[in-house]
Write an enzyme that holds these catalytic residues in place. Structure first.
Site, short mmCIF file in Angstrom:
data_model
loop_
_atom_site.label_atom_id
_atom_site.label_comp_id
_atom_site.label_asym_id
_atom_site.label_seq_id
_atom_site.Cartn_x
_atom_site.Cartn_y
_atom_site.Cartn_z
N ARG A 180 0.81 -1.22 0.00
CA ARG A 180 0.00 0.00 0.00
C ARG A 180 0.84 1.27 0.00
NH1 ARG A 180 -2.21 -1.27 6.06
NH2 ARG A 180 -0.31 -0.78 7.18
N ASN A 254 9.02 -6.35 5.50
CA ASN A 254 9.88 -5.55 6.38
C ASN A 254 9.90 -6.08 7.82
OD1 ASN A 254 11.77 -3.47 6.38
ND2 ASN A 254 10.34 -2.00 7.27
N GLU A 379 10.28 7.59 5.14
CA GLU A 379 8.81 7.54 5.11
C GLU A 379 8.35 8.83 4.45
OE1 GLU A 379 6.81 5.13 6.25
OE2 GLU A 379 7.98 3.99 7.72
O1 0X9 Z 1 6.80 -0.53 10.18
C1 0X9 Z 1 7.48 -0.41 9.14
O2 0X9 Z 1 7.87 -1.36 8.49
C2 0X9 Z 1 7.84 1.00 8.65
N1 0X9 Z 1 6.68 1.85 8.67
S1 0X9 Z 1 5.48 1.60 7.59
O3 0X9 Z 1 4.39 2.48 7.95
N2 0X9 Z 1 5.98 2.04 6.16
O4 0X9 Z 1 5.13 0.24 7.59
C3 0X9 Z 1 8.85 1.61 9.57
C4 0X9 Z 1 10.05 0.79 9.83
C5 0X9 Z 1 11.04 1.55 10.61
N3 0X9 Z 1 11.93 0.69 11.31
C6 0X9 Z 1 11.77 0.47 12.64
N4 0X9 Z 1 10.95 1.16 13.37
N5 0X9 Z 1 12.52 -0.49 13.16
ZN ZN Z 2 6.23 0.63 4.75
#
Ligand code: 0X9
Ligand code: ZN
Length: 738
Positions: A180, A254, A379
């Site tokens: 998304r 991720n 982001e």
């Molecule tokens: O949660 C994530 O994978 C990322 N945000 S998203 O809204 N695009 O899904 C941020 C990842 C950042 N990394 C950490 N916070 N470890």
């Molecule tokens: Zn993301």
């Protein structure tokens, strides 16, 4: 053999499963809502309940993707979700009916554009198929439900001599890990077109190797692009074995990378939006990126996500995990963030990923922690995953300066050069150790020169550093490096091989002086095989280059010891005295005077579980927000190991067994883990070993307990528990007096 009736029943079942899956897919509409001024504990609580977190700015807002039911549940507990975005809004922004705006590229459009660019710039581009999507893997294996998802992952390399691995720094740009978040693809394609068409990048093309992967998760991208589910985040792993994509599927790419995989902020539950997958790199998409990142020495990279206008840098896998390169990582993050204008004024915000929230198994932690790449998560966009098509070009344009700053980071404040063998000029994969950087912060794989050219790059902040170059078999080199912001500092090195010596020794029982047969002798910091003592207690390690070594000696019934050994100008002979080990197997029906207990309930002895004999120690029965710990105090007379067996059955990711030495955590475990043996290095001196089981605010998992058995302490003298309070009081007295 199956009967006709069995087959009919089976076919009927398949039909029902299929219908259910379809319903799950189509029935639940979602919206993006905002909770303003969220309390500090709210994010963790909602994460744990499995809410789909969209964005977070501490104290300002917490955005969630929710079903109508989830939204009502939020309201029922006194929260006030504000509607930010409906499915219709997202569809409109994407350029889907009812309003057809051309805003985002489809997979086919990206594929065609990459081909066209490769044809138009044949001398400076090379297009690589770096792997298959999950759907293509399924289709290839004959699963009919996935024929529409046969995608490849494409990487376009831009450089002079693009098909050759040259002695030039590699940089990557990745888009669309999350389905998304298709704006990542738009940014990567914008950068690619810019670098190819704008003469200002001629020098970068000549002296760098730039990689563009516009769509890391093409199956998910399709689901969003088609409008099948504009809230889809993950890939399409068939979690529920339905034979086709539906709402129960997917791994979060991720959360699937293999650095600290399975830790905080990553779910073990397949239905969750942050499902980490069954194993690290279980998904073909993350494997493709791993293969790419492992194959080239990338100095820097960006992985684009949306939204909330942040520039994030490693680490992210747990709260407080400062990276050894924190200063240099942060410096570039600040520079990039300040260069990106926000959509509503201001600029992007730089922060360590863990400062946003802990999330393990992420791209940048792997690239940095395993490969040393300065990898950032950016982001983009202010308010939503998929900004209106009309805003896309502006957001992409605003992100160019930061991407260029990363591209050219290697041209300033960098220690670089080649490391070669002085005699043969062969490249050497030596370790480049920077004092004041590499010995601070959480673990990162040591920086080594790459093997084709012996080239290394270290991004540093301006200053003077003591640097050690080390390569097994060679004399270490120490030097000072002056690093300045105005350009790279070049130190080329020809390393001289060290003369070979023999390390010989005799291992004896520390009390009786009797030689110890079959003791294992291991040089822990050199790639040489372990040797055993002979019947006379003697051993020898031949062909060892002169240098400083850490030698570990162990034998059944003895405490393992570690000792530093300097192998110098002639062959070295060492005498080693092995002390008896002190073993605690909890077989005597009760705890001896070694043990003290803490928390709300003491540990007990149980016969229901054990790693040896007939009993083990078990954590006490505790409730939510409670803990149960046992501790032993030990005067370690010779550096060595503590080893023990452990087992847990608890709520995975929330209720933990922790092992602490002097109050500092060495490791933690949760979920269903079978008996396993672990080993930790302990220095000389007085130490307290603590086994601590604790629960968070709710939920019980498994037997809700931890077990410990067969503890082998390092060489030393146990301090009976009675002494502990006395020593504490004495310590206090001495402090007061002194
Ligand atoms: O949660 C994530 O994978 C990322 N945000 S998203 O809204 N695009 O899904 C941020 C990842 C950042 N990394 C950490 N916070 N470890
Ligand atoms: Zn993301």
């Amino acid at each position: 053999m199956t009967t006709i009736t069995q087959r009919l029943v089976f076919a009927g079942l398949l039909l029902v499963v299929g219908l259910l899956a379809q319903r799950a897919q189509g029935a639940e509409d979602k919206t993006l809502v905002r909770l303003e001024a969220p309390a500090s504990a709210l994010l963790a609580a909602l994460q744990k309940e499995g809410f789909d977190i969209a964005a977070y700015r501490p104290g300002k807002y917490l955005d969630l993707v929710v079903t109508a039911k989830e939204r009502a549940a939020l309201e029922a507990r006194g929260l006030a979700p504000i509607l930010r975005c409906t499915t219709e809004d997202v569809r409109r922004n994407l350029g889907l009916a009812p309003l057809a705006l051309p805003g985002y590229r489809s997979y086919a459009a990206v594929r065609a554009e990459l081909s066209a660019l490769t044809a138009a710039y044949p001398n400076i581009t090379a297009l690589y198929d770096i792997g298959d999507s999950r759907g293509k893997e399924y289709a290839t294996n004959g699963m009919a439900g996935y024929t529409a998802y046969q995608h490849d992952l494409w990487a376009l390399k831009v450089s002079d001599n693009p098909r050759t691995e040259e002695d030039e720094p590699n940089i990557f740009y990745l888009g669309a890990h999350h389905a998304r978040e298709p704006i990542g693809t738009e940014i990567v394609m914008t950068l690619l077109n810019l670098v190819l068409t704008n003469a200002a990048f001629a020098a970068d093309i000549t002296n760098k190797q730039i990689w563009f992967v516009p769509i890391v998760n093409p199956d998910g991208h399709k689901i969003v692009y088609d409008g099948s589910d504009v809230w889809w985040r993950k890939n399409i792993r068939d979690n529920n074995n339905s034979g086709g994509w539906n709402g129960g599927d997917g791994v979060d790419p991720n959360r699937n990378y293999g650095f600290e995989w399975g830790g905080d902020g990553a779910s073990a539950t397949p239905l969750d939006e942050t499902y980490r997958g069954p194993a690290a790199f279980s998904e073909p998409e993350t494997r493709a990126i791993k293969t790419l990142v492992d194959a080239h020495p990338f100095v820097a990279g960006i992985t684009y996500h949306s939204y909330s206008e942040l520039v994030l840098f490693p680490y992210g896998y747990a709260v407080g995990m400062r990276a050894p390169d924190d200063a240099a990582l942060r410096e570039l993050a600040v520079r990039m963030a300040l260069s990106i204008p926000g959509q509503n004024g201001g600029t992007y915000t730089p922060q360590a990923s863990w400062e946003l929230y802990a999330a393990s198994g992420v791209t940048d932690d792997y690239a940095y922690g395993q490969r040393g790449t300065f990898c950032y998560t950016i982001e983009v966009a202010a308010n939503e995953f998929i900004p209106p098509a009309a805003q896309v070009p502006g957001i992409c344009r605003n992100n160019i300066a930061a991407a260029v700053a990363l591209l050219r980071r290697v041209d300033s404040a960098t220690l670089t050069g080649h490391i070669r063998d002085a005699a043969s000029a062969a490249p050497l994969c030596a370790t480049v150790y920077v004092q004041g950087v590499d010995n601070t912060g959480a673990y990162r794989a040591p920086y080594t020169a790459e093997q084709t050219f012996g080239r290394y790059h270290r991004f540093l902040t301006a200053g003077v550093y003591a640097v050690t170059y080390a390569c097994f078999g060679y004399r270490s080199v120490q030097t000072n490096a002056i690093i300045s912001a105005s350009g790279p500092t070049i130190i080329d090195l020809a390393m001289v091989s060290a003369p070979r010596r023999t390390l010989a020794g005799l291992v004896r029982n520390a009390d009786t002086q009797v030689p110890v047969t079959n003791a294992l002798v291991l040089v822990t910091n050199a790639p040489v095989a372990a040797v055993q003592t002979d019947s006379g207690g003697s051993f020898s390690v031949t062909n060892l280059p002169e240098g400083m070594y850490a030698v570990r000696v162990s034998a059944p019934g003895y405490a393992a010891i570690s000792m530093p050994v300097s192998v110098g100008g002639s062959d070295t002979n060492v005498l080693i005295a092995l002390p008896d080990n002190i073993n605690e197997s909890f077989e005597q029906g009760g705890f001896n005077s070694l043990w003290t207990f803490g928390g709300s309930t003491p540990w007990t002895i149980t016969s229901a579980q054990h790693a040896d004999g007939a009993a083990a120690a078990r954590s006490g029965v505790i409730g939510d927000n409670q803990s149960s710990s046992m501790a032993a105090m030990f005067d370690v007379t010779q550096a060595g190991d503590v080893t023990f067996y452990l087992k847990t059955s608890s709520e995975s990711g929330y209720d933990y067994l922790r092992f602490l030495v002097d109050g500092v955590e060495r490791a933690k475990w949760s979920g269903e883990t079978p008996w396993q043996q672990v080993q930790y290095v302990i220095s000389t001196g007085m130490h307290t070993f603590t086994w601590h089981y604790s629960k968070d605010a709710n939920t019980v998992g498994g037997a809700d307990a931890a077990w410990v058995d067969v503890i082998a302490f390092p060489a030393g003298v146990p301090e009976p528990a009675l002494l502990l309070p006395l020593l504490l009081v004495l310590g206090l007295r001495l402090k007061v007096l002194g």
